[in-house]
Design an enzyme around this catalytic site. Structure first.
Site, PDB file in Angstrom:
ATOM      1  N   HIS A   1     -28.990  11.299  13.989  1.00 28.21           N
ATOM      2  CA  HIS A   1     -29.962  12.230  14.233  1.00 28.21           C
ATOM      3  C   HIS A   1     -31.295  12.289  13.367  1.00 28.21           C
ATOM      4  CE1 HIS A   1     -27.920  14.483  11.043  1.00 28.21           C
ATOM      5  NE2 HIS A   1     -28.746  15.235  10.960  1.00 28.21           N
TER       6      HIS A   1
ATOM      7  N   HIS B   1     -36.311  14.132  11.106  1.00 23.71           N
ATOM      8  CA  HIS B   1     -35.007  14.678  11.711  1.00 23.71           C
ATOM      9  C   HIS B   1     -35.208  15.474  13.112  1.00 23.71           C
ATOM     10  CE1 HIS B   1     -32.188  17.807  11.602  1.00 23.71           C
ATOM     11  NE2 HIS B   1     -31.684  17.242  10.477  1.00 23.71           N
TER      12      HIS B   1
END
Length: 165
Positions: A69, A84
């Protein structure tokens, strides 16, 4: 000889391209104090319109989170960039994310890094908004110029220009 007397590092200009297609917004619009209060560093955020993530810079992959992620990239001049994907996406434990690189890989701006399922992230995470942050901002950045825009194109649209220290 002069570099030895007056310091060895030369300031350079770094340009970062959009790692995703979408709208580029201020970190102030991120509903997470870690990013909006710039605790991790300064940068921008992207409201993505697609699930393909590319490298915003040329450099080395210094961190790929096990859940895919988030990814950290260090440029040749030493600027460290974190992408992110979404908010509270670590809780998905990798579901819906596929990494296409590994730590230590050398990448160019625009190289494919991660693919994610936007619908799944929208459904199961807090948000799809994706911060792009210079994590060593205080140590590496002298001047910072973000570019906010609608319709940024991954790998093409310049979203941040910095002058390094």
């Amino acid at each position: 000889m002069l570099k030895k007397l007056f310091g060895g590092k030369k300031s350079v200009e770094e340009q970062m391209v959009a790692p995703l297609d979408g709208k580029i917004v201020s970190l102030d619009e991120v509903d997470d104090p870690v990013f909006s209060q710039r605790m991790m560093g300064d940068g921008v955020a992207i409201e993505p319109t697609g699930g393909k993530v590319v490298s915003p810079v040329a450099g080395e992959i210094v961190q790929l989170f096990p859940t895919n992620h988030a990814v950290g990239i260090k440029t040749k001049s030493g600027v460290e960039v974190l992408v992110h994907i979404g908010l509270e996406t670590v809780s998905l434990e990798g579901e819906g994310f596929e990494g296409h690189i590994t730590t230590g890989d050398k990448v160019n701006a625009g190289d494919h890094l991660i693919t994610f399922d936007m619908d799944l992230v929208r459904e199961k995470a807090k948000s799809t908004i994706t911060p792009v942050v210079i994590t060593n901002y205080d140590d590496s950045v002298e001047q910072f110029h973000p570019s906010y825009m609608d319709g940024a194109h991954a790998g093409e649209s310049t979203i941040i220009t910095v002058k390094t220290k």
